[in-house]
Each structure stands twice: as C-alpha cells, then as structure tokens.
Motif scaffolding. Structure first.
Motif, PDB file in Angstrom:
ATOM      1  N   VAL A  50       0.828  -1.210   0.000  1.00 17.59           N
ATOM      2  CA  VAL A  50       0.000   0.000   0.000  1.00 17.59           C
ATOM      3  C   VAL A  50       0.861   1.259   0.000  1.00 17.59           C
ATOM      4  O   VAL A  50       0.644   2.180  -0.800  1.00 17.59           O
ATOM      5  N   PHE A  51       1.868   1.309   0.878  1.00 22.30           N
ATOM      6  CA  PHE A  51       2.585   2.562   1.107  1.00 22.30           C
ATOM      7  C   PHE A  51       3.894   2.682   0.326  1.00 22.30           C
ATOM      8  O   PHE A  51       4.441   3.782   0.233  1.00 22.30           O
ATOM      9  N   LEU A  52       4.410   1.583  -0.231  1.00 21.26           N
ATOM     10  CA  LEU A  52       5.648   1.659  -1.003  1.00 21.26           C
ATOM     11  C   LEU A  52       5.482   1.283  -2.473  1.00 21.26           C
ATOM     12  O   LEU A  52       6.342   1.615  -3.288  1.00 21.26           O
ATOM     13  N   VAL A  53       4.403   0.583  -2.812  1.00 27.32           N
ATOM     14  CA  VAL A  53       4.184   0.165  -4.198  1.00 27.32           C
ATOM     15  C   VAL A  53       2.952   0.834  -4.786  1.00 27.32           C
ATOM     16  O   VAL A  53       3.012   1.479  -5.844  1.00 27.32           O
ATOM     17  N   ASP A  54       1.810   0.703  -4.105  1.00 25.74           N
ATOM     18  CA  ASP A  54       0.538   1.191  -4.649  1.00 25.74           C
ATOM     19  C   ASP A  54       0.526   2.711  -4.776  1.00 25.74           C
ATOM     20  O   ASP A  54       0.464   3.260  -5.889  1.00 25.74           O
ATOM     21  N   ARG A  55       0.588   3.402  -3.651  1.00 28.71           N
ATOM     22  CA  ARG A  55       0.429   4.863  -3.642  1.00 28.71           C
ATOM     23  C   ARG A  55       1.560   5.623  -4.329  1.00 28.71           C
ATOM     24  O   ARG A  55       1.308   6.465  -5.193  1.00 28.71           O
ATOM     25  N   PRO A  56       2.822   5.378  -4.002  1.00 30.84           N
ATOM     26  CA  PRO A  56       3.876   6.212  -4.589  1.00 30.84           C
ATOM     27  C   PRO A  56       4.314   5.814  -5.990  1.00 30.84           C
ATOM     28  O   PRO A  56       4.886   6.641  -6.703  1.00 30.84           O
ATOM     29  N   LEU A  57       4.077   4.554  -6.423  1.00 34.82           N
ATOM     30  CA  LEU A  57       4.617   4.104  -7.703  1.00 34.82           C
ATOM     31  C   LEU A  57       3.537   3.750  -8.726  1.00 34.82           C
ATOM     32  O   LEU A  57       3.501   4.327  -9.813  1.00 34.82           O
ATOM     33  N   VAL A  58       2.675   2.802  -8.390  1.00 30.32           N
ATOM     34  CA  VAL A  58       1.755   2.245  -9.388  1.00 30.32           C
ATOM     35  C   VAL A  58       0.712   3.262  -9.822  1.00 30.32           C
ATOM     36  O   VAL A  58       0.522   3.511 -11.024  1.00 30.32           O
ATOM     37  N   ARG A  59       0.014   3.867  -8.887  1.00 31.80           N
ATOM     38  CA  ARG A  59      -1.076   4.797  -9.249  1.00 31.80           C
ATOM     39  C   ARG A  59      -0.573   6.002 -10.035  1.00 31.80           C
ATOM     40  O   ARG A  59      -1.165   6.344 -11.064  1.00 31.80           O
ATOM     41  N   PRO A  60       0.489   6.694  -9.602  1.00 32.93           N
ATOM     42  CA  PRO A  60       0.969   7.824 -10.421  1.00 32.93           C
ATOM     43  C   PRO A  60       1.398   7.399 -11.823  1.00 32.93           C
ATOM     44  O   PRO A  60       1.100   8.095 -12.799  1.00 32.93           O
ATOM     45  N   TYR A  61       2.100   6.252 -11.942  1.00 34.84           N
ATOM     46  CA  TYR A  61       2.562   5.821 -13.259  1.00 34.84           C
ATOM     47  C   TYR A  61       1.379   5.451 -14.165  1.00 34.84           C
ATOM     48  O   TYR A  61       1.334   5.854 -15.342  1.00 34.84           O
ATOM     49  N   PHE A  62       0.418   4.707 -13.657  1.00 33.82           N
ATOM     50  CA  PHE A  62      -0.719   4.300 -14.481  1.00 33.82           C
ATOM     51  C   PHE A  62      -1.608   5.495 -14.829  1.00 33.82           C
ATOM     52  O   PHE A  62      -2.174   5.560 -15.924  1.00 33.82           O
ATOM     53  N   THR A  63      -1.748   6.461 -13.919  1.00 32.81           N
ATOM     54  CA  THR A  63      -2.532   7.665 -14.231  1.00 32.81           C
ATOM     55  C   THR A  63      -1.847   8.467 -15.337  1.00 32.81           C
ATOM     56  O   THR A  63      -2.516   8.960 -16.267  1.00 32.81           O
ATOM     57  N   ARG A  64      -0.517   8.589 -15.263  1.00 30.42           N
ATOM     58  CA  ARG A  64       0.216   9.287 -16.318  1.00 30.42           C
ATOM     59  C   ARG A  64       0.102   8.533 -17.645  1.00 30.42           C
ATOM     60  O   ARG A  64      -0.064   9.151 -18.711  1.00 30.42           O
ATOM     61  N   LEU A  65       0.156   7.208 -17.582  1.00 28.85           N
ATOM     62  CA  LEU A  65       0.002   6.407 -18.797  1.00 28.85           C
ATOM     63  C   LEU A  65      -1.399   6.557 -19.384  1.00 28.85           C
ATOM     64  O   LEU A  65      -1.575   6.648 -20.607  1.00 28.85           O
ATOM     65  N   LEU A  66      -2.394   6.652 -18.507  1.00 30.34           N
ATOM     66  CA  LEU A  66      -3.769   6.830 -18.962  1.00 30.34           C
ATOM     67  C   LEU A  66      -3.950   8.187 -19.634  1.00 30.34           C
ATOM     68  O   LEU A  66      -4.659   8.317 -20.648  1.00 30.34           O
ATOM     69  N   GLU A  67      -3.308   9.212 -19.091  1.00 31.89           N
ATOM     70  CA  GLU A  67      -3.405  10.534 -19.700  1.00 31.89           C
ATOM     71  C   GLU A  67      -2.641  10.591 -21.021  1.00 31.89           C
ATOM     72  O   GLU A  67      -3.068  11.284 -21.959  1.00 31.89           O
ATOM     73  N   GLU A  68      -1.506   9.874 -21.117  1.00 34.74           N
ATOM     74  CA  GLU A  68      -0.747   9.874 -22.373  1.00 34.74           C
ATOM     75  C   GLU A  68      -1.529   9.212 -23.506  1.00 34.74           C
ATOM     76  O   GLU A  68      -1.446   9.648 -24.663  1.00 34.74           O
ATOM     77  N   THR A  69      -2.298   8.189 -23.181  1.00 38.63           N
ATOM     78  CA  THR A  69      -3.076   7.491 -24.210  1.00 38.63           C
ATOM     79  C   THR A  69      -4.394   8.189 -24.519  1.00 38.63           C
ATOM     80  O   THR A  69      -5.107   7.789 -25.447  1.00 38.63           O
ATOM     81  N   GLY A  70      -4.735   9.233 -23.764  1.00 36.51           N
ATOM     82  CA  GLY A  70      -5.973   9.963 -24.011  1.00 36.51           C
ATOM     83  C   GLY A  70      -7.223   9.206 -23.613  1.00 36.51           C
ATOM     84  O   GLY A  70      -8.317   9.513 -24.110  1.00 36.51           O
ATOM     85  N   LEU A  71      -7.092   8.275 -22.680  1.00 41.38           N
ATOM     86  CA  LEU A  71      -8.249   7.467 -22.278  1.00 41.38           C
ATOM     87  C   LEU A  71      -8.743   7.833 -20.884  1.00 41.38           C
ATOM     88  O   LEU A  71      -9.548   7.112 -20.308  1.00 41.38           O
TER      89      LEU A  71
END
Length: 300
Positions: free
Chosen positions: A153-174
């Motif tokens: 939760v505090f070392l993988v989910d919040r600081p790494l996975v969610r920001p990266y996937f949100t940025r990837l989602l914005e890059e793909t325009g979805l």
C-alpha cells in the motif's frame, strides 16, 4: 499503445505467478491444518511446515493466512484487467486507477487479519508440546502478512503504481472524469485552482498583516523595555554618584580633621622645644653669672 501491451503481458505473467503461489499457499495451509487437527495440536507429531502442490514455490509459503501471496495476486490482477481495458481502447476513470475504490483499505485489513490469525493459531497448540519453531511460524504469519500489506500500500501502490498508471492513462488519451467530459473537468480544475490561489493570497495577506502587527508590538515592547532599562541605569548612576560624593565628602572631612590634629600636635611640640631651649639659655646665663662671681671672689 505498444507500451500498454508490453505492460499487459508483464502484469499477466505476474498475475499468473502470484495466483499460482496463492493456490500453492492455500494447499500448504490445508495440508498443515489437516495434520495439525489430526494430532490434536500436538506439534511433536507433525511437521512444522507443510508443502504445497508446487514444490518450487514452497519458498513463498511464509504465513498460514495466505495474505502474503493474495495481496500481490489481487494487485496484479487489477493492473492486468485495467491494462486490458486500455488496450481495447476503453476509457477509464483516473481516480482509483488501476485498482478499485477502497483497495488500499482492503489490503491493510487483510494484513491485520493475517496478524490476528497468526496470534490466534498459537492458542490451538498443546502447551506441553509447542516448540520455538511453532511459535516462529505463527510469528511469521503475523508479521509477514502485515509487512506485505504495508509495503504494497505505502511503497508500491500509492507512490509508484497509481501515479505511473494515471500518467500512462493521460498519455493514451483514455482518462475519463466523473461525467466523461475531460474539458469540463479541466474547467472545474481551473476554477478550483483560481479559488485556491485567491484563498492562498488572502491567507498570505492575513499572515503579512498579523506579522506586521506582531512586529510593531514587539518593537513597542522593545522600546518600552529599552526606556525602562535606560531609566533604571540613570537611577543607578545617580545613586552611585551620590554615594561616591558622600564618601568623598566624608573622606575630605576626616582628612581635614586629621590635618588639624597633626598641626596642633606639631605646634605643641615646637612650643615645648622653644620652652626647653629658653630654659636652657636661662640656665646657661645663670651658670655663667655664677662662674663670674666665683672668679671675682677668687681674685679678690
């Protein structure tokens, strides 16, 4: 989209690995509990650690609550499903992407469940046969499940996975907002940023006004204290000067008195010496007169 497909393949492989590890963990737990209940909790009659159905994955069986393998399996499954939606061109909400709402609370709750379960299992052992290895196995169940939940939760989910996937989602325009209109979301964001900027400027002006007020109060207090210190210093200086003048006057008076005493003493001594000198002269004259009479008598 190539990046999405590569990530989809990697996450699918990780999901399969952790799902197999979770199934192996469940099998090991089942085997352990079967032998445990068969001997009535007598740890001397069964092995401290039971194997699963995949021997090369037995190193993942570190707790008997299966939380350690279930949390990453669930996480990679959510990432795989989210990446599959992105690869299919479906719009996704960026709020809890790539997980679901309350996933972090669920993971923390699972970690707490593993901790409590590891403590509860200790009570089912026979106290006369329990060993340190049994207690360490229960301690592993309690600590590894909590450690997995906290790390995920505090070392993988919040600081790494969610920001990266949100940025990837914005890059793909979805990326999809609550009402599906990204422009409206941007407008609301701009309005909120403007309101936040106004609130910040207002708070800054209030802070500056408060700072100036407190600075003026401090300057007035410092000036008042400086005046009081100067007054006290002047008063002490006057007292010291008056005391010095008094001591000087007393010393001059004492010196004058002593001087008069010395003058009178020397005057008395001089008068005494003069009287003694006069008496000596009179005695000498009397002696010479007597000698003259004696001499005259001798001649006559």
């Amino acid at each position: 989209m190539k990046k999405v497909k590569v990530l989809l393949a990697l996450c699918a492989a990780a999901t399969a690995f952790f799902a197999l590890a979770f199934a192996n963990n469940v099998a090991a737990i089942f085997n352990w509990w079967s032998s445990f209940l068969a001997v009535g909790g007598d740890s001397s009659a069964f092995a401290a650690k039971a194997p699963g159905f995949v021997p090369w994955l037995d190193w993942t069986v570190v707790d008997y609550s299966a939380v350690t393998t279930f949390i990453p399996a669930l996480g990679f499954l959510c990432m795989t499903l989210s990446l599959a939606r992105m690869a299919a061109g479906r719009r996704c909400r960026a709020g809890d992407f790539p997980f679901f709402r309350g996933s972090d609370q669920l993971n923390v709750a699972l970690g707490l469940f593993g901790t409590l379960w590891g403590i509860i299992v200790i009570g089912y052992f026979k106290l006369d046969s329990v060993t340190m290895a049994d207690l360490m196995q229960c301690l592993h169940t309690a600590l590894f499940s909590t450690l997995t939940a906290v790390v995920w939760v505090f070392l993988v989910d919040r600081p790494l996975v969610r920001p990266y996937f949100t940025r990837l989602l914005e890059e793909t325009g979805l990326a999809e907002t609550d009402d599906g209109d990204l422009a409206a979301a941007v407008d609301r964001l701009v309005v909120r940023l403007g309101a936040a900027s106004d609130a910040f400027e207002r708070r800054q002006r209030e802070f500056e006004a408060e700072f100036r007020r407190r600075l003026d109060e401090y300057a007035a207090e410092a000036s008042k204290r400086a005046a009081a210190d100067a007054e006290a210093f002047e008063r002490r200086r006057g007292e010291y000067a008056a005391h010095f003048e008094k001591r000087l006057a007393d010393y001059e008076q004492s010196f004058e008195k002593r001087q008069n005493e010395y003058v009178e003493f020397f005057k008395r001594e001089i008068d005494a010496l003069e009287r003694r000198a006069k008496a000596a002269d009179e005695a000498r004259v009397e002696t010479e007169s007597r000698l003259a009479r004696i001499a005259a008598a001798l001649r006559g």
